[in-house]
Design a protein around this motif. Structure first.
Motif, PDB file in Angstrom:
ATOM      1  N   LEU A   1      43.281  35.346   3.704  1.00 17.22           N
ATOM      2  CA  LEU A   1      42.273  36.178   3.953  1.00 17.22           C
ATOM      3  C   LEU A   1      41.029  35.603   3.553  1.00 17.22           C
ATOM      4  O   LEU A   1      40.941  34.763   2.810  1.00 17.22           O
ATOM      5  CB  LEU A   1      42.299  37.534   2.935  1.00 17.22           C
ATOM      6  N   ASP A   2      39.729  35.802   4.301  1.00 19.34           N
ATOM      7  CA  ASP A   2      38.901  35.449   3.813  1.00 19.34           C
ATOM      8  C   ASP A   2      38.264  35.995   2.554  1.00 19.34           C
ATOM      9  O   ASP A   2      38.933  36.957   2.037  1.00 19.34           O
ATOM     10  CB  ASP A   2      37.476  35.775   5.003  1.00 19.34           C
ATOM     11  N   SER A   3      37.170  35.574   1.636  1.00 20.91           N
ATOM     12  CA  SER A   3      36.847  36.152   0.403  1.00 20.91           C
ATOM     13  C   SER A   3      35.857  37.247   0.487  1.00 20.91           C
ATOM     14  O   SER A   3      35.142  37.542  -0.544  1.00 20.91           O
ATOM     15  CB  SER A   3      36.384  34.861  -0.463  1.00 20.91           C
ATOM     16  N   HIS A   4      35.560  37.788   1.724  1.00 23.76           N
ATOM     17  CA  HIS A   4      34.705  39.133   1.719  1.00 23.76           C
ATOM     18  C   HIS A   4      35.578  40.303   2.722  1.00 23.76           C
ATOM     19  O   HIS A   4      34.837  40.582   3.668  1.00 23.76           O
ATOM     20  CB  HIS A   4      33.410  38.661   2.185  1.00 23.76           C
ATOM     21  N   CYS A   5      36.673  40.541   2.213  1.00 22.26           N
ATOM     22  CA  CYS A   5      37.372  41.459   3.172  1.00 22.26           C
ATOM     23  C   CYS A   5      37.726  42.851   2.089  1.00 22.26           C
ATOM     24  O   CYS A   5      37.656  42.716   1.183  1.00 22.26           O
ATOM     25  CB  CYS A   5      38.829  40.836   3.368  1.00 22.26           C
TER      26      CYS A   5
ATOM     27  N   GLY B   1      39.486  44.959   6.702  1.00 22.11           N
ATOM     28  CA  GLY B   1      37.771  44.989   6.861  1.00 22.11           C
ATOM     29  C   GLY B   1      37.317  43.599   6.612  1.00 22.11           C
ATOM     30  O   GLY B   1      37.823  42.707   5.855  1.00 22.11           O
ATOM     31  N   HIS B   2      36.176  43.084   7.315  1.00 20.36           N
ATOM     32  CA  HIS B   2      35.665  41.752   6.852  1.00 20.36           C
ATOM     33  C   HIS B   2      34.300  41.845   7.255  1.00 20.36           C
ATOM     34  O   HIS B   2      33.581  42.543   8.115  1.00 20.36           O
ATOM     35  CB  HIS B   2      36.230  40.628   7.856  1.00 20.36           C
ATOM     36  N   ILE B   3      33.486  41.009   6.259  1.00 18.97           N
ATOM     37  CA  ILE B   3      31.837  41.051   6.249  1.00 18.97           C
ATOM     38  C   ILE B   3      31.410  39.967   7.375  1.00 18.97           C
ATOM     39  O   ILE B   3      31.770  38.932   7.046  1.00 18.97           O
ATOM     40  CB  ILE B   3      31.131  40.928   5.065  1.00 18.97           C
ATOM     41  N   PHE B   4      30.947  40.329   8.468  1.00 22.16           N
ATOM     42  CA  PHE B   4      30.533  39.336   9.380  1.00 22.16           C
ATOM     43  C   PHE B   4      29.094  38.782   8.933  1.00 22.16           C
ATOM     44  O   PHE B   4      28.254  39.760   9.067  1.00 22.16           O
ATOM     45  CB  PHE B   4      30.777  39.809  10.878  1.00 22.16           C
TER      46      PHE B   4
HETATM   47 MN    MN Z   1      34.390  35.116   6.783  1.00 25.99          MN
END
Ligand code: MN
Ligand code: UD2
Length: 579
Positions: A222-226, A357-360
């Motif tokens: 995972l990315d770190s803003h999910c 969810g992910h912050i683009f």
């Molecule tokens: Mn990302």
């Protein structure tokens, strides 16, 4: 065996025998007990029960049946006002997201369950599924965004499945990611491990580092803003349990970078790519729609993945080559793993019942400079993947990145060897079988290259951004070799087109003797067709008008007008004709 005298005196031989048995039984019991209890001390080797999680004092799992109140709850956004808003706007220049809003929202906030009713109704036997290591890599991430990722995973993963979360700190320098982070994650005991890298790894090596550290059968990145959504994990793991070589992605819901609202999303598409080797999204092709019996639930075969959020069998991930660890910082690894997995016998799939969810963000809140001061990590990473995996089709990448042709991108031997060892199929196989709808600009066409008229002028997009909608075309001095803004194809469907955009005549002001020449997204339903032979006009079939240009001026716009075979400016020649 000699018994102590006092025992011999008071107990019969039979009684002594029983005592011995009892003793041996107790000893075995003790040994077994100690074995079990040391095992449960390192309990992360064992799947945990939900009760054990709560008992150990980890974060209490919120009860989703209760309505939570507070800023950002139920996925709401935060609207800042006055000076706070100004401050947030200022900070956004560095963070590319609203960190003030993020800080105001509970790390355990509730979000709307974005699954379809069919997905919600599915049941999984979590005791029979393999366990999971979630790897979250970060470099100088916003504290609250990072921890909301961790909390959401703990809160919304069945304890039986979640063996560990491995955080890989890619050499961050923000003070709050030091001791404060360590203190915060203490509440999770050894469920959450933190690895610090003393040197900047870049996201590709950081992911491999986390994967090497991971112990469970299934890896999830995972990315770190999910924010993991309800029921996100079970369908991913279940699919891997069913197919070991499936590399599976959740549906990526969008979290607003400006208000941190959880906005949801739908599983309506697949991952594709541009020949410039950027990731793109596309519609589910008709064959795939036919194959999937239940469109709400069945996995979607996807040619590529976005990169950040996916799950794989850990052994398989390494068998198939993990990542190219010579790729630096950011970019390219997502297409590399996609091409590689397909070509080497696996599959990339989107699981519609899993949502994260992910912050683009519109920019990178960290230094993008790679090793040796490399300012074009996406370019050099992409060249590595093109050279190893794309065979002769790499030519289409170089049309966009001519400057990279002679650039040294390091040794590729081990990646070539990997491809050989795994006996992977060709890139042509990938195009024909995995993404047959992908337009290959110089195959299955009548002509390709630049399109020249008198005065050494060529049809050109003039750097107008065609992916932002319809643009007007012009002419520019011909660039010879191959320049992406002058690359056009005359397709076997009689379209004059580029990778995904097609030539069209402006329908506004039909009375106007000069009608703009537009380029707009191609449509399968309504093909805009032209007639053309080498050195002749480009004639719009529907209106009978011809492509023309005023004078011989570079930078001028082209247009459609009445055909006139005498006019040199209506004579056009593609760089290359086939047959
Ligand atoms: Mn990302
Ligand atoms: C997308 C992917 C990302 C990666 C990238 C291409 C999603 C949602 N995200 O970009 O995972 O595949 O495309 O390379 O599909 N990071 C480090 N070290 C670095 C740079 C980044 O640890 O040197 C971390 C960063 O903190 C974040 C993750 O890597 O957690 C991805 O970076 P990003 O969020 O800036 O990438 P994104 O979402 O634009």
């Amino acid at each position: 065996m000699s018994w102590p005298v006092y025992l011999r005196r008071y107990l019969s031989k039979r009684q002594r025998g029983r005592l011995l048995n009892l003793f041996l039984f107790a000893l075995c019991g003790f040994i077994l007990f100690s074995l079990l209890s040391t095992n449960s001390k390192s309990s992360l080797k064992q799947p945990l029960t939900r009760d054990a999680v709560i008992e150990r004092g980890w974060h209490a799992i919120p009860d989703y049946t209760k309505q939570r109140k507070g800023p950002g709850e139920n996925g709401a956004g935060i609207n800042l006002e006055g000076t706070e808003r100004e401050e947030a706007d200022e900070l956004a220049k560095k963070w590319f997201m609203n960190v003030i809003a993020s800080d105001k929202i509970s790390l355990d906030r509730s979000i709307p369950d974005s699954r379809s009713p069919q997905c919600k109704a599915l049941e999984y036997d979590v005791n029979k599924l393999p366990t999971v290591s979630v790897v979250i890599i970060f470099t100088d991430e916003s504290f609250s965004a990072l921890l909301r990722t961790v909390h959401s995973v703990v809160n919304r993963s069945p304890p039986q499945l979640l063996q560990e979360i491995v955080l890989v700190d890619d050499n961050s320098s923000l003070p709050e990611l030091g001791e404060k982070l360590v203190k915060h994650i203490e509440r999770f005991g050894d469920l959450v491990k933190l690895i610090r890298s003393k040197e900047r790894l870049g996201l590709i090596r950081a992911k491999v580092r986390g994967a090497r550290e991971a112990r469970a059968e299934v890896l999830v990145f995972l990315d770190s803003h999910c924010e993991a959504n309800a029921g996100w994990l079970e369908p991913l793991v279940a699919r891997i349990a069913e197919s070991r070589s499936a590399v599976v992605c959740p549906v990526i819901d969008s979290i607003s970078d400006t208000s941190i609202a959880y906005m949801g999303g739908s599983a309506g598409g697949i991952g594709t790519f541009w020949w410039s080797l950027h990731y793109s999204m596309g519609g589910i092709p008709p064959e795939e729609t036919r194959r999937r019996k239940n469109p709400e639930i069945d996995y979607i075969r996807s040619p590529t993945m976005a990169g950040g959020l996916f799950a794989a069998n850990r052994e398989y991930f390494f068998e198939v080559g993990a990542y190219d660890e010579e790729m630096d910082i950011w970019g390219g690894e997502n297409l590399e793993i996609s091409f590689r997995v397909w070509m080497c016998g696996g599959s990339i799939e989107i699981i519609p019942c899993s949502h994260v969810g992910h912050i683009f963000r519109a920019g990178h809140p960290y230094d993008m400079t790679g090793r040796k001061g490399n300012k074009d990590v996406h370019g050099t990473n992409s060249k590595r993947l093109a050279e190893v995996w794309m065979d002769d089709y790499k030519r289409l990448f170089y049309v966009h990145r001519m400057g990279l042709k002679d650039q040294d991108v390091g040794d590729l031997t081990s990646r070539h060897e990997l491809r050989k060892k795994l006996q992977c199929k060709s890139f042509k196989w990938f195009l024909d079988n995995v993404i047959p709808q992908k337009f290959v600009p110089d195959e299955d066409v009548f002509a390709y290259g630049n399109l020249q008229t008198v005065g050494g002028l060529c049809l050109d997009t003039l750097q107008r951004l065609e992916n932002k909608g319809t643009i007007i075309l012009g002419v520019y001095f011909c660039q010879g070799g191959g320049s992406s803004s002058q690359a056009f194809s005359f397709s076997k469907d009689y379209e004059v087109r580029r990778e995904a955009t097609c030539l069209q005549v402006d329908h506004k002001n039909p009375g106007n003797p000069k009608r703009n020449a537009l380029i707009q997204p191609c449509s399968d339903a309504t093909k805009v067709q032209f007639k053309h032979t080498k050195g002749g006009p480009i004639t719009h079939v529907e209106s009978g008008l011809c492509l023309d240009v005023d004078g011989v001026e570079s930078g001028g716009d082209v247009y459609f007008t009445e055909c006139n075979t005498e006019k040199a400016t209506q004579k056009w020649t593609f760089q290359k004709y086939f047959d």
